[in-house]
Design a protein around this motif. Structure first.
Motif, PDB file in Angstrom:
ATOM      1  N   GLN A  10      -5.585  45.588 -39.055  1.00 44.81           N
ATOM      2  CA  GLN A  10      -4.910  45.488 -40.337  1.00 44.81           C
ATOM      3  C   GLN A  10      -3.433  45.877 -40.266  1.00 44.81           C
ATOM      4  O   GLN A  10      -2.835  46.232 -41.271  1.00 44.81           O
ATOM      5  CB  GLN A  10      -5.617  46.369 -41.361  1.00 44.81           C
ATOM      6  N   LEU A  11      -2.832  45.789 -39.095  1.00 48.05           N
ATOM      7  CA  LEU A  11      -1.427  46.145 -38.945  1.00 48.05           C
ATOM      8  C   LEU A  11      -0.540  44.991 -39.377  1.00 48.05           C
ATOM      9  O   LEU A  11      -0.812  43.826 -39.069  1.00 48.05           O
ATOM     10  CB  LEU A  11      -1.114  46.501 -37.488  1.00 48.05           C
ATOM     11  N   THR A  12       0.538  45.321 -40.068  1.00 47.47           N
ATOM     12  CA  THR A  12       1.539  44.315 -40.392  1.00 47.47           C
ATOM     13  C   THR A  12       2.381  44.058 -39.150  1.00 47.47           C
ATOM     14  O   THR A  12       2.288  44.768 -38.152  1.00 47.47           O
ATOM     15  CB  THR A  12       2.431  44.786 -41.544  1.00 47.47           C
ATOM     16  N   ALA A  58      -5.684  49.538 -25.977  1.00 47.63           N
ATOM     17  CA  ALA A  58      -7.001  49.199 -26.522  1.00 47.63           C
ATOM     18  C   ALA A  58      -7.180  49.796 -27.917  1.00 47.63           C
ATOM     19  O   ALA A  58      -7.748  49.152 -28.809  1.00 47.63           O
ATOM     20  CB  ALA A  58      -8.093  49.700 -25.584  1.00 47.63           C
ATOM     21  N   VAL A  59      -6.673  51.009 -28.121  1.00 48.95           N
ATOM     22  CA  VAL A  59      -6.766  51.638 -29.445  1.00 48.95           C
ATOM     23  C   VAL A  59      -5.953  50.846 -30.461  1.00 48.95           C
ATOM     24  O   VAL A  59      -6.407  50.604 -31.588  1.00 48.95           O
ATOM     25  CB  VAL A  59      -6.295  53.100 -29.376  1.00 48.95           C
ATOM     26  N   PHE A  60      -4.755  50.417 -30.086  1.00 53.45           N
ATOM     27  CA  PHE A  60      -3.925  49.637 -31.010  1.00 53.45           C
ATOM     28  C   PHE A  60      -4.545  48.273 -31.302  1.00 53.45           C
ATOM     29  O   PHE A  60      -4.422  47.760 -32.412  1.00 53.45           O
ATOM     30  CB  PHE A  60      -2.514  49.448 -30.462  1.00 53.45           C
ATOM     31  N   HIS A  61      -5.219  47.678 -30.341  1.00 52.06           N
ATOM     32  CA  HIS A  61      -5.861  46.380 -30.565  1.00 52.06           C
ATOM     33  C   HIS A  61      -7.057  46.482 -31.499  1.00 52.06           C
ATOM     34  O   HIS A  61      -7.428  45.500 -32.136  1.00 52.06           O
ATOM     35  CB  HIS A  61      -6.292  45.744 -29.244  1.00 52.06           C
ATOM     36  N   GLN A  62      -7.664  47.650 -31.609  1.00 55.40           N
ATOM     37  CA  GLN A  62      -8.804  47.821 -32.502  1.00 55.40           C
ATOM     38  C   GLN A  62      -8.389  47.787 -33.967  1.00 55.40           C
ATOM     39  O   GLN A  62      -9.193  47.445 -34.827  1.00 55.40           O
ATOM     40  CB  GLN A  62      -9.518  49.130 -32.204  1.00 55.40           C
TER      41      GLN A  62
END
Length: 92
Positions: free
Chosen positions: A33-35, A26-30
């Motif tokens: 702006q990730l490449t 869930a933290v990564f989905h927030q």
């Protein structure tokens, strides 16, 4: 008897691993702006941290309380434990 203890330990490990995975996913989905390379590395880190949660969680907690020192009471015991844990973490 040993079989039941082993089953209980495995079940506990898997329950915590599931919780760690869903929370950190869930933290990564927030972060929108990730490449694509950063997303791949995030997934790799997520898998490694989920498998190694008995090591990762205490170190992450120690890093959190060292950044927010007002959470941690300043006692002699605390002052002797944190430098040791930082050396183990490699950030000393």
């Amino acid at each position: 008897m040993l079989k039941y203890i082993l089953v209980a330990v495995v079940v506990y490990y898997l329950l915590i691993a599931r919780s760690v995975f869903t929370t950190w996913l869930a933290v990564f989905h927030q972060d929108t702006q990730l490449t694509s390379e950063e997303k791949f590395l995030a997934i790799v880190i997520l898998i490694i941290s989920t498998v190694l949660w008995p090591v990762v969680l205490p170190l992450a907690y120690l890093e959190l309380i060292s950044k927010n020192s007002k959470i941690l009471p300043q006692s002699t015991e605390t002052q002797s434990i944190l430098p040791t844990m930082r050396r183990i973490d490699g950030k000393y």
